[in-house]
Design a protein around this motif. Structure first.
Motif, PDB file in Angstrom:
ATOM      1  N   PRO A 904       0.840  -1.196   0.000  1.00  0.00           N
ATOM      2  CA  PRO A 904       0.000   0.000   0.000  1.00  0.00           C
ATOM      3  C   PRO A 904       0.877   1.248   0.000  1.00  0.00           C
ATOM      4  CG  PRO A 904       0.101  -0.907   2.189  1.00  0.00           C
ATOM      5  CD  PRO A 904       0.934  -1.804   1.324  1.00  0.00           C
ATOM      6  N   ASN A 906      -0.075   4.286   1.114  1.00  0.00           N
ATOM      7  CA  ASN A 906      -0.421   5.344   2.074  1.00  0.00           C
ATOM      8  C   ASN A 906       0.555   5.415   3.237  1.00  0.00           C
ATOM      9  OD1 ASN A 906      -1.172   2.929   2.999  1.00  0.00           O
ATOM     10  ND2 ASN A 906      -3.285   3.460   3.475  1.00  0.00           N
ATOM     11  N   ASN A 907       1.567   4.546   3.220  1.00  0.00           N
ATOM     12  CA  ASN A 907       2.567   4.630   4.293  1.00  0.00           C
ATOM     13  C   ASN A 907       3.776   5.464   3.894  1.00  0.00           C
ATOM     14  OD1 ASN A 907       1.022   2.981   5.898  1.00  0.00           O
ATOM     15  ND2 ASN A 907       1.947   1.137   5.057  1.00  0.00           N
ATOM     16  N   ASN A 932      -3.708   6.249  -5.758  1.00  0.00           N
ATOM     17  CA  ASN A 932      -4.917   7.039  -5.826  1.00  0.00           C
ATOM     18  C   ASN A 932      -5.111   7.913  -4.599  1.00  0.00           C
ATOM     19  OD1 ASN A 932      -5.334   4.840  -4.246  1.00  0.00           O
ATOM     20  ND2 ASN A 932      -6.702   3.843  -5.693  1.00  0.00           N
TER      21      ASN A 932
END
Lengths: 1051, 287
Positions: A904, A906-907, A932
């Motif tokens: 992912p 988002n980290n 996104n």
């Protein structure tokens, strides 16, 4: 004083800490909670009117499925409700804080002959139904649920959840267990009697020992609990030993299940040992633990059956009969009930094996064994090598001859699957374990048993040696042996073939021909064949955990490892040619492969490139002919000479001069293309590229001798690291032969590391060492034999190892002497000393010691640092949890498997996406990345000057020489980009996938010291957007887009 | 090229050259060179920056068209963002891969929070869009493919790749040149020093590093002073033997014993400390 010291050795200290953590001390609040709940239950039972008519209508489904012919009675309140179990002997072990109470079924509700035909079971259930109804209406009870007694569906129990709760026991409940004290005449329930009329064969009735024992167990519950209470009363150590045993068993979910151990049995075994004076009052809990395991694992008594009463003599005949009816026989003190009647044969041998392994740990590692025994999770999904999940939802085959006869249909089915697999796999396996959990709590048993097949049946298989497990041909009986042939044919069906073997023998056989790189799938094929043939299951309901992650290792549909023999052959030719070089002043004395591809631990070992041949092209050029080739590192040593220069700069230059000479010689003598830069020389041979390096021992000797100061180390870095590499390479090579699963596990592990963008944090060699640790120090497991199990254990090792406080010592062949170990320990202490207070910034964060590197300098000295390690651990933990779920729970979705390798975004603070078609090996990319979140800061166009494949015009040109010259050696834009970024942007930390990912994660680096921060204050204040633009600029033609995910916080 | 050949050949013949001073000097020199290179590099970098600055300016120069494009893209983006808030569930599924570590079990509440956060972000994004119209060209700033620019990116790497491979002959020549100049420098320095020493009437004595050579590196035959050393060893061992053993006197034994106890004690203390640390790290919770 000495005594005090020895009494408090680290193991004892750790054990007492463990007990503090696990032992639920009966505080006043907890006692009150228990008492309140029990009295609430009493009250609601007291509200039930005496003489209430109870008929089968209450639970028609249950009575029908159990096969009871009569079940009506008038309700009478129980005369006896008492707390029992672990609460009564003060040995509740967290997190399971349930409390059991016994409730005596009144004799008035039963007839004398109710032991027949499941009438007792039906009435028992109806009785509970009535109680449940009244409990539900009580205000101090929040929930009442059905569960079953040790997974025996015909013996349900009630779980009562109180309305109030306390923080000490967050999931507290009370289990209501009915007992049948003196309801029936014990002699009627003798093991050799039949009490189910439906159970017969050809007109003659068969004995029903399990059914009888099921009733006998209820009849003896109260006495046994009283007996336990007496034994444990006032004996704190015994209670603590019980807790230790429970913790141990719970970590091993394959033995702490319905057909093996439970807390009650552990207590019984302990008290058996206590009454037989194998455990006495002078012993400490850990000693008792050890004695018990030794008894379980090694005692010969199990073969004859265990009997509590010493004085009562039992005839030998009786003993034999008892042992014949049940694989394990443990007779209680009062009646002659077998308390272990649920334990199956395979489960018990599994248990004995676990006990023996644990004893080995204790003997071998001293206090280091604590973690292996009590805190390492040896659960189902990490213990075995091969897993099968059968989805049996709604499968009528299971209960075609009734749900419950002597045994329950699910247990019989377990046994059937076990026997089938054991027969089909033969000596390919060490053990087969079949478990089918039925009672998911909360099911409505009133409606019957047909919903009890919701959970999948799980099979775990331990493989024997790989030669056996992946054998291609199984030889059956000789053609002359008629009966055996018939049996064989019946079992294997169309798969059986008559074959003539090399030794002239003609025999039945089964053949599982396959390519070398799919040999690990042979087991899968056999299992599928056997199960489909004999259980009339469709293939979609059989899930086998073997190859689900293979997709990440394939390259164009095949595993590139299939080229390994070819590669080795080429390497041998190279070695021969190198050694035979005459026109270079010093002869080449030693050639050693360094590259992971040459020890089959590379994720993508190269395939032979058609344009890297000496003459012509090796085969037809396909459309996707790569324009790049990865070189493989090879180390050479020259014969000694006294005339080497003495300073490093000149040494390195002289080395280059030698390499150029060697390259030139190979080029002129053999026509091998030589590709050289100032720093390295690569030669091309039969489709492969080899990068040559020279190890100069003298420079090394300088480093290794005592005079090496910090400065010297830095100066002679090249040789030292080359030395480490060569030592590492030969060490790892030694693992391949004994452990064929090692290669694939390393490759999966490397793939995982890279796809979560940790390429910069965890060196390839580090991964190899970590996996090596799994194999050489496999306890408390067995050596992994499959890639998925090995991979899961790798993830867990990374997540659970105590990196801060323990060095990881990889001792390949037990060749570290005690003094070596002491040296390692001292080095480790030294590395941790300066940080006594602050464990945040220790270095090396991961201390890996080997025989060639006792101070962990080789691979982990600079990375991962503590911050990176923390991140790694978190990722490893969540991946491990996901993988565990994927193995054990019914998820046929292949997407979920991909999640293991999808990272992912988002980290990260920002993400740079690259043009996938500008990567040198686009087919190494697993999934094209998508971002996104956040906003796009910059977008870039792809450069036209580089393409990873030759254009069709080039290929059509047919000018081979020109094409060959165009082939780029070791051109890796990602690496070049990362180097550029590191040089230019010091405030940004980079996370990338060196195997060919198309994304780079960025985090703002705030780990610098205060001084540095002040220095770069101006830089810091630079707005992140402009930094990111710069980042994009630096990779023009390569960068597709730059995304800002999180704006840095101002501190 | 011939020179390097010579150099290598010289190695083969067992002529011994004494280069004791070389090392010290050489280090100094390399320092100097490094410093020089560093400066150069820095200079080059600043140059690079200038260049890139120009490029950026050029890009900004013809932004009229660019801005149009960007505006369109921005619109599209906004739509995308709006669309993306809905399938949070989907993104959660992705999260399963690894980002769970933080969210733990209290999924629902977090999910909600996440939604909120997402919404907020979107909202702020919108505000951004409305307020900072000037900033628009900065959003989604366009990078050229860089095919015409050799200072950065793909083109630079390709150029460097080819520059680094001038052919064997040239490379050999370079090495030769380097070694010649290197040797010359050394020679010069040596001369200088000698001259300096001669001027003042002093001789430079240099500390010899490392052990004395006792074996011939090629044949492994002992040379020079090997034998005397062995003899010295012999003498010392003989002397030692006459000395009193460490456990001769009672007080020695007592002290040894005490030492042992102290050691045990300190080990015990260490263990205790470690266990406390482990407890703090919750290593004793088996579930």
């Amino acid at each position: 004083m000495m005594e005090e010291l020895t009494a408090l050795d680290p193991m004892t200290l750790k054990v007492s800490e463990l007990l503090k953590e696990v032992h639920l001390q009966t505080s006043s609040s907890f006692t009150k909670l228990v008492e309140d709940t029990v009295s609430a239950i009493r009250e609601s039972i007291n509200q039930i009117p005496e003489g209430l008519e109870v008929t089968a209508k209450e639970a028609r489904g249950f009575v029908r499925d159990i096969g009871a012919d009569k079940a009506e009675f008038k309700f009478k309140r129980p005369s006896y409700i008492e707390v029992c179990g672990s609460y009564s002997i003060n040995s509740i072990a967290r997190p399971d804080t349930g409390v059991d109470i016994l409730l005596r079924l009144p004799k008035e509700c039963f007839n004398e002959k109710d032991y027949l035909n499941h009438r007792y079971h039906a009435k028992r259930f109806l009785y509970l139904c009535v109680i449940k109804k009244f409990l539900k209406s009580s205000s101090s009870i929040s929930k009442v649920e059905w569960s079953t007694f040790q997974n025996e569906a015909r013996k349900p129990v009630l779980l009562v959840y109180p309305a109030n709760n306390i923080s000490e026991a967050p999931e507290f409940f009370v289990r209501v267990i009915p007992t049948a004290k003196s309801l029936f005449d014990v002699s009627r329930l003798d093991l050799r009697r039949n009490n189910i009329r439906a159970l017969n064969q050809d007109g003659s009735t068969l004995p029903s020992p399990r059914y009888n024992t099921s009733i006998l167990e209820d009849m003896s519950l109260e006495e046994n609990n009283e007996f336990l209470r007496k034994t444990f009363a006032g004996w704190k150590e015994l209670g603590e030993a019980l807790i230790l045993l429970k913790v141990w068993a719970r970590q091993r979910s394959s033995v702490y299940v319905h057909d093996c151990l439970n807390g009650f049995l552990l207590a019984i075994i302990l008290s058996y040992l206590a009454t037989h004076e194998k455990i006495n009052k002078t012993m400490r809990p850990l000693q008792m633990f050890r004695v018990t395991l030794d008894f379980i694992g090694n005692s010969k008594l199990w073969a004859r059956g265990l009997y509590f009463h010493k004085n009562v003599t039992i005839t030998k005949e009786d003993r034999m009969k008892n042992i014949e009816s049940f694989p394990v026989f443990l007779c209680d003190a009062h009646s002659s009930t077998n308390l272990t009647y649920r334990i199956s044969k395979s489960a018990f041998s599994e248990l004995q094996e676990e006990a023996v392994i644990t004893l080995q740990c204790l003997g071998k590692f001293g206090d280091g064994a604590f973690e292996d025994i009590f805190t390492t999770n040896v659960d189902f999904s990490s213990k075995y090598d091969h897993y099968i999940r059968l989805n049996l939802k709604g499968s009528k085959e299971v209960y075609s001859s009734g749900f419950c006869l002597d045994d329950e249909c699910w247990r019989l089915y377990e046994k059937q699957v076990h026997d089938l697999l054991s027969q089909g796999l033969g000596d390919r396996t060490k053990s087969v374990r079949v478990i089918w959990r039925n009672s998911s709590s909360g099911c409505s048993l009133e409606k019957g048993f047909s919903t009890l097949d919701r959970e999948p049946l799980i099979v775990g298989i331990s493989m024997s040696t790989p030669e056996k497990a992946f054998r291609v041909v199984d030889i059956g009986p000789d053609a002359e042996d008629r009966d055996a042939v018939l049996k064989f044919r019946k079992f294997w069906g169309e798969k059986a073939e008559l074959r003539r073997f090399q030794d002239g023998r003609i025999a039945e056989s089964t053949v599982w021909e396959t390519k070398d790189w799919t040999k690990h799938l042979i087991l899968k094929r056999i299992v599928e064949h056997v199960l489909v043939r004999h259980l009339s299951l469709s293939e979609t309901n059989i899930t086998q955990i073997v190859d689900q992650l293979d997709f990440s290792l394939l390259h164009g549909g095949t595993d590139p490892v299939s080229f390994f023999p070819n590669l080795l052959g080429t390497f041998e030719i190279l070695e021969r040619r190198l050694r035979s070089i005459e026109d270079v002043p010093l002869k080449i004395s030693h050639v050693q492969p360094l590259d992971p591809a040459l020890r089959s631990t590379s994720v993508f070992p190269p395939e032979p490139h058609p344009l890297a041949n000496e003459k012509g092209s090796g085969g037809k050029l396909s459309k996707l002919t790569s324009s790049c080739i990865q070189p493989l590192e090879v180390m050479i040593q020259l014969e000694g000479s006294g005339n080497w220069p003495k300073d490093d700069v000149t040494i390195q230059k002289t080395k280059s001069a030698f390499l150029l000479k060697i390259g030139e010689s190979l080029q002129s003598n053999w026509g091998m293309r030589c590709d050289a830069t100032e720093d390295e020389v690569v030669v091309l041979l039969s489709g492969y590229a080899f990068r040559l390096k020279i190890l100069h021992e003298r420079a090394l000797a300088l480093v290794n001798s005592g005079i090496a100061t910090q400065r010297a180390k830095r100066v002679f870095g090249a040789d030292k690291s080359l030395f480490f590499e060569s030592q590492h390479a030969s060490m790892i090579k030694g693992l391949l032969k004994p452990y064929p699963a090692y290669g694939p596990v390393v490759r999966l592990a490397k793939r995982w590391v890279a796809s979560h963008l940790f390429s910069a944090s965890l060196a390839d060699e580090t991964v190899e060492l970590l996996v090596a640790y799994l194999f050489v120090k496999s306890l408390p497991f067995k050596t992994p034999c499959s890639r998925i199990t090995g991979f899961l254990r790798f993830l867990r090792l990374l997540a659970d190892y105590d990196w801060t406080f323990s060095p990881m010592v990889i001792d390949m062949k037990d060749d570290l002497s005690p003094s070596d170990k002491k040296e390692i320990e001292d080095n480790f202490r030294l590395s941790r000393k300066g940080y006594a207070g602050n464990m945040q910034n220790i270095s090396p964060a991961m201390f890996l010691a080997t025989s060639y590197d006792k101070a962990s300098e080789a691979w982990t000295s600079s990375s991962p640092n503590s911050m990176e390690l923390k991140r790694l651990i978190a990722y490893a933990r969540s991946s491990a949890n996901l993988l565990t779920k994927l193995i054990c729970q019914d998820e046929s979705d292949s997407l979920r498997w991909e999640c293991l390798l999808r990272t992912p975004f988002n980290n990260y603070d920002a993400v740079v996406l690259l043009h996938g078609d500008k990567l040198p090996f686009p087919r190494h990319l697993l999934f094209p990345s998508l971002v996104n979140q956040g906003r796009v800061v910059a977008r870039g166009n792809a450069s036209k000057s580089f393409s990873p494949f030759f254009s069709s015009e080039d290929l059509r040109g047919r000018n081979l020489q020109k094409l060959k010259d165009k082939l780029m050696v070791d051109f890796d834009p990602l690496r070049l980009y990362v180097t550029d970024l590191k040089r230019e942007f010091s405030t940004v930390k980079l996370w990338y996938d060196a195997l060919g990912g198309d994304a780079i994660g960025l985090t703002w680096d705030r780990s610098g010291s205060k001084k540095r921060q002040r220095d770069e204050q101006e830089d810091e204040e630079k707005d992140p957007v402009s930094i990111l633009k710069g980042v994009g600029e630096a990779g023009k033609g390569f960068v597709k887009s730059v995304h800002l995910v999180k704006v840095p916080k101002l501190t | 090229m011939r020179n390097s050949e010579l150099d290598i050949k010289r190695m083969k013949s067992k002529k011994k050259r004494r280069e004791n001073e070389v090392q010290v000097k050489n280090e100094e020199e390399s320092h100097e060179r490094n410093a020089g290179a560093g400066k150069k590099k820095r200079r080059r970098e600043t140059k690079n920056n200038d260049e890139s600055g120009e490029v950026v300016r050029v890009n900004e120069g013809n932004t009229s068209m660019e801005v149009e494009k960007v505006k369109k893209r921005k619109k599209r983006q906004r739509k995308e963002i709006v669309a993306k808030t809905a399938p949070v569930e989907e993104s959660d599924q992705f999260d399963d891969g690894s980002s769970r570590q933080k969210s733990g079990k209290s999924n629902k509440s977090k999910k909600d929070k996440k939604k909120n956060r997402m919404k907020q972000e979107v909202a702020s994004e919108r505000v951004d869009i409305q307020v900072e119209t000037e900033k628009q060209e900065e959003d989604a700033y366009c990078l050229s493919s860089g095919d015409e620019d050799c200072s950065k990116g793909m083109k630079k790497w390709l150029t460097e790749y080819h520059e680094n491979r001038p052919g064997l002959k040239v490379l050999q020549q370079r090495i030769d040149d380097f070694i010649i100049s290197h040797e010359e420098k050394l020679e010069e320095e040596k001369k200088e020093r000698e001259a300096l020493a001669a001027d003042g009437g002093w001789t430079v004595v240099v500390h010899q590093r490392g052990r004395k050579k006792t074996t011939d590196p090629e044949s492994g035959i002992a040379v020079g002073s090997a034998v005397p050393i062995a003899k010295v060893d012999d003498i010392t061992t003989k002397k030692k033997r006459r000395e009193v053993g460490v456990d001769f006197y009672r007080f020695q034994k007592r002290e040894a014993h005490m030492n042992e106890i102290l050691q045990l004690q300190s080990k015990f203390e260490e263990d205790k400390k470690r266990i406390q640390q482990l407890r703090a790290a919750r290593k004793f919770r088996p579930y």
